[in-house]
Design an enzyme around this catalytic site. Structure first.
Site, PDB file in Angstrom:
ATOM      1  CB  ALA A  33     -56.471  14.081 -42.199  1.00 33.91           C
ATOM      2  CE  LYS A 116     -59.389  25.458 -37.432  1.00 33.61           C
ATOM      3  NZ  LYS A 116     -59.615  24.487 -36.361  1.00 33.61           N
ATOM      4  CD  GLU A 174     -59.645  27.632 -30.283  1.00 38.40           C
ATOM      5  OE1 GLU A 174     -60.512  28.388 -30.789  1.00 38.40           O
ATOM      6  OE2 GLU A 174     -59.528  26.435 -30.566  1.00 38.40           O
ATOM      7  CB  CYS A 413     -76.491 -12.668 -30.227  1.00 38.11           C
ATOM      8  SG  CYS A 413     -76.818 -12.124 -31.909  1.00 38.11           S
TER       9      CYS A 413
END
Ligand code: IVH
Length: 670
Positions: A33, A116, A174, A413
Site C-alpha cells: 500500500a 488477484k 499464478e 563508528c
C-alpha cells in the site's frame, strides 16, 4: 524547500529501490500500500509536470533484471507485464474514464473480474498439447526455467485435453500455496529448527525455484491459469470465454463468485466489496480483484504501455492492520552510510505472520509519525509484505514518554552523521565504518551485483572479523587454505565459495558498477552507465557533462558518481580490482532494439479512421517512437489523416515525408 522536480527525482529513486527490494531481494521494506502511494504520487506529479518526466520513469518500466541463481534463464517471447493498480473505488471509476477517453464514445464497457492471487506469475508453454517449458516471471523479460518443478504441481497438466489446439500455446497463471499448506510447512520447519517463510507467496516462490525438484514436490503447490497469449486460437470473443476454453483444455481456473464475465462497472464494484469482505474464506491468499475489459477486440485497440496493459487494472484491498507496542528504536547503518531507524516491537500477528521489527525509514518519517519507545502503534501489512508502522495511537500513549532523539553520531563508528540539503536520509560519512564495510561486502556479493552464491550476511561478518577480507576486492585474493581455517567451513564449502568468486570475475559490467555501492546508482543506472561507457575505466574518468548527457542521469546522480571516482580510496580499490593479479574483467552486453518506428519522430495531423489520436500515440510509443506536436527538421514522418492542417504545408516546406493512414498502419506492423 524542494520543488516538484526534486520530489519527482526522489520518488523515482525510492520506487526503483523498493522495486528491487521487492522483486529481486524478496525483502521489501514497505507495504504494498505504501509502495502504491509512492507510485501514485509520482504519476500525479509527472502528469502535472510533464516537463520533468524522464523517458525511463519507473512508472513505465517493469522491474530490473533478476540476478538469476543456477536455474537457466528463459527469455519470454512477450514480456510478462505487471498490472496498473487502483487503490480506491474512485480509482476504479477513473480506470473506466481512461478507457472511454482512449476508445472514444462507444457502447457501455463490460468487464471480467477475477481475484488477484498472491502467488507468483509463471508461464507454461504447450506444444502439441504437451508441456514443454515452464518459467517464472523474473523481471518480466527474462525468467527462470522451472519446467521440472512445474511438472510436480498436481494441478498443472503435463498434457492438455484433445480439444486444445496443437499449436504452441503460452499460458500464464499464478502458482500459489494454499494457506493450510503454508501453515503446515512452517510448523514442520519450526519443528526442525529451520527458518519459517514470512507468507504463502514467499513459500511458493521458494518452493518453485528449487534446484532439487523433490523438494518442490513435497510442497503441494497449486496453479490457476489466467491468460493465453494466443487468444485467437481459443476462438473466443471475450476474456470470459477464453478462460472457459482454457479450463476445458484441462488447466484449472478460479471459480469463486468473484470470477465473472460480462459485468458492468456497478457490478464490478459490488464484486470488489464482497471479495474484500470474504477474502479470508478463500483457501488461498488474494490481495485484490483483477478487472479486465471483457471484449478481446478492445484489448488490441487499447494495447499496453511498457509496464502494463491498458485494458486491465488490479483493484487492491485495504491492508490488514493490528496494534502492538514499540519496545525500542534501533538505528542501523546501510552500505552507503544511510542511518535507518528500526522499530523493535512486541511480537504481533498481522495477517497470519508474527512481526517483531519494522523500518521507520528515516529521521523525517520518524519525526512525522512521532514514534516513541513505549508507544502503541497501528501496524499494517498489505499483500503480506513486511509490515509498516502506520501511526501512533496517541490516546494510548503512556504519560511522560520521551521523544526519540535521532543520534547525531553513527551508532557503530561514532562519526558525526551528515544530512545533505534536500535529502531525508542522515548518513554516516565514514566509508571505513565497519557497519558500512560489512553492508557493502554483502551488497557486492548480492544476486543483483556480482551474485556470489553462499556469501551472505553471516559469512561476510565472519570474513571481516577474521580479517581475511578488509574490502570487497580482497575476496579475489582468498585461498583455500584461508577459508579452511574458518569455523564450520569444510573443504567442499570453501571450494564452492572460491568457484563462485571466480565466476564473479567475468560478470557483466553493470553488475560491477552496481556492486560498487555508489550512492544513488542502482541497477537501472548501472545498466545505462555500462551500456554507454563500456568499461570501468571509461566510467571512472567520465566528466560530469558526459554523465549529464545521458538520459536518466540527473545532476545528483552525476555528482555522486564523480565524487565516488575522485576518492583516492575508491581509485585504489578499482585499480586493485582490475589489476592483472586479481583478474577481474567485466563483460559488456549490448542491447538492441529494432522496428521501423523505433527511434523515429512522428507528427500527427488530421483524424485517423481506425484509431483515436491517443491510441496512435500509444502505439508509436510502444514501438519506441516519439510523437511531437510540431513539424521541424527533426521530424521523420508526418502522419496525415482526414483534413490535415498547416502541418502538411510545413512538412512540404521542410521536405519531411508525409504518410497516409494506410502507410502508417503498415509501418506499425512492419
Ligand atoms: S492478469 C490481462 N490475473 O498480477 C489481464 N494477473 O499479471 C489478464 N496476478 O504478477 C489477467 N492474479 O502474478 C492477472 N487473476 C489474475 C492475477 C494476476 C495475480 C498477478 C500476476 C502478476 C501481476 C500481473
Amino acid at each position: 524547500m524542494n520543488g516538484p522536480k526534486e520530489r519527482i527525482e526522489f520518488l523515482r529513486r525510492e520506487i526503483e529501490r523498493h522495486d528491487k527490494l521487492y522483486f529481486n531481494d524478496d525483502s521489501p521494506e514497505i507495504s504494498d500500500a505504501s509502495f502504491d502511494l509512492l507510485v501514485r504520487e509520482l504519476e500525479d506529479l509527472q502528469a502535472a509536470h510533464p516537463e520533468f518526466k524522464s523517458s525511463s520513469s519507473p512508472t513505465d518500466e517493469v522491474a530490473p533484471p533478476p540476478g538469476g541463481r543456477d536455474l537457466q534463464a528463459v527469455v519470454h517471447q512477450t514480456p510478462m507485464l505487471s498490472l496498473d493498480k487502483a487503490l480506491t473505488k474512485e480509482e476504479i471509476s477513473a480506470f473506466e474514464e481512461r478507457l472511454k477517453r482512449f476508445l472514444g464514445p462507444s457502447e457501455p464497457i463490460l468487464y471480467h473480474t477475477m481475484p488477484k492471487f498472491d502467488g507468483l506469475a509463471i508461464e507454461l508453454v504447450y506444444q502439441d498439447r504437451v508441456l514443454v517449458l515452464a518459467s517464472t516471471r523474473g523481471d518480466g523479460r527474462t525468467g527462470e526455467n522451472i519446467t521440472d518443478n512445474a511438472k510436480t504441481i498436481a494441478s498443472i497438466p503435463s498434457k492438455l485435453s484433445d480439444d486444445a489446439p496443437a499449436q504452441r500455446l503460452h499460458i500464464r497463471g499464478e502458482a500459489y500455496m494454499e494457506k493450510d499448506e503454508f501453515l503446515r510447512l512452517n510448523e514442520e520447519r519450526e519443528a526442525q529448527g529451520r527458518s519459517v517463510f514470512a507468507n504463502p507467496r514467499n513459500a511458493a516462490a521458494g518452493s518453485l525455484r528449487q534446484l532439487d525438484v523433490n523438494i518442490t514436490k513435497k510442497r503441494n503447490l497449486n496453479f490457476f491459469a489466467y491468460h493465453l497469449m494466443e487468444p485467437q486460437l481459443a476462438d473466443s470473443r471475450t476474456y470470459h470465454e477464453l478462460i472457459k476454453s482454457i479450463d476445458r483444455w484441462g488447466l484449472p481456473t478460479e471459480k469463486s463468485t468473484a470470477s465473472q464475465g460480462g459485468v458492468g462497472l456497478e457490478q464490478v464494484m459490488s464484486i470488489f466489496e464482497k471479495l474484500q469482505q470474504d477474502r479470508d474464506q478463500l483457501p488461498y491468499e488474494v490481495d485484490g480483484l483483477v478487472i479486465t475489459v471483457d471484449e478481446l477486440s478492445l484489448w488490441e485497440r487499447l494495447g499496453t504501455t511498457s509496464r502494463a496493459p491498458r485494458y486491465a487494472v488490479a483493484a487492491k484491498f485495504k491492508p490488514r492492520a493490528t496494534v502492538t507496542r514499540i519496545k525500542s528504536i534501533e538505528v542501523q547503518v546501510g552500505r552507503t552510510g544511510a542511518l535507518t531507524p528500526v522499530a523493535i516491537m512486541e511480537p504481533a500477528l498481522v495477517g497470519g505472520v508474527t512481526v517483531t521489527q519494522a523500518t521507520l525509514h528515516n529521521e523525517e518519517e520518524l519525526k512525522r509519525k512521532d514514534v516513541r519507545p513505549g508507544d502503541y502503534v497501528k501496524l499494517q501489512r498489505a499483500g503480506d509484505v513486511i509490515p509498516e508502522v502506520v501511526e501512533v495511537l496517541f490516546d494510548k500513549r503512556p504519560p511522560g514518554l520521551a521523544p526519540f532523539v535521532f543520534p547525531a553520531n553513527c551508532p557503530v563508528c561514532g562519526a558525526p552523521s551528515e544530512r545533505r540539503a534536500g535529502e531525508v536520509v542522515a548518513r554516516c560519512p565514514n566509508r571505513s565504518c565497519p557497519a558500512q564495510i560489512e553492508a557493502r561486502l554483502i551488497h557486492f556479493a548480492h544476486k543483483n551485483a556480482l551474485d556470489i552464491e553462499g556469501l551472505g550476511q553471516k559469512l561476510a561478518a565472519l570474513l571481516l572479523s577474521e580479517e581475511l577480507v578488509k574490502q570487497p576486492s580482497d575476496l579475489f585474493k582468498l585461498k583455500l587454505s584461508d577459508l579452511k581455517t574458518l569455523p564450520r567451513f569444510g573443504e567442499k564449502s570453501a571450494q564452492n565459495l572460491l568457484q563462485a568468486i571466480d565466476k564473479a570475475r567475468t560478470k557483466s559490467l553493470w553488475r560491477f558498477i552496481n556492486a560498487l555501492s555508489i550512492r544513488h546508482v542502482g541497477e537501472r543506472s548501472s545498466q545505462i552507465l555500462a551500456a554507454h561507457f563500456g568499461s570501468l575505466k571509461a566510467l571512472s574518468s567520465a566528466a560530469k557533462d558526459q554523465l549529464l548527457a545521458l538520459n536518466d542521469i540527473g545532476p545528483e546522480v552525476a555528482q555522486s558518481i564523480i565524487d565516488f571516482f575522485q576518492s583516492p580510496l575508491n581509485q585504489s580499490f578499482i585499480s586493485d580490482l582490475t589489476s592483472e593479479q586479481l583478474g577481474v574483467a567485466p563483460t559488456t552486453e549490448s542491447v538492441s532494439s529494432s522496428s521501423a518506428i523505433s527511434g523515429k519522430r512522428f507528427v500527427l495531423t488530421g483524424t485517423l479512421s481506425t484509431m483515436t489520436r491517443a491510441e496512435a500515440k500509444a502505439r508509436i510509443a510502444s514501438l519506441g517512437g516519439r510523437v511531437l506536436s510540431a513539424v521541424s527538421k527533426e521530424t521523420d514522418y508526418v502522419v496525415a489523416g482526414e483534413a490535415g492542417g498547416s502541418k502538411l504545408a510545413k512538412a512540404a516546406e521542410l521536405k519531411i515525408p508525409v504518410i497516409d493512414e494506410k502507410a502508417f498502419l503498415e509501418l506499425l506492423t512492419f
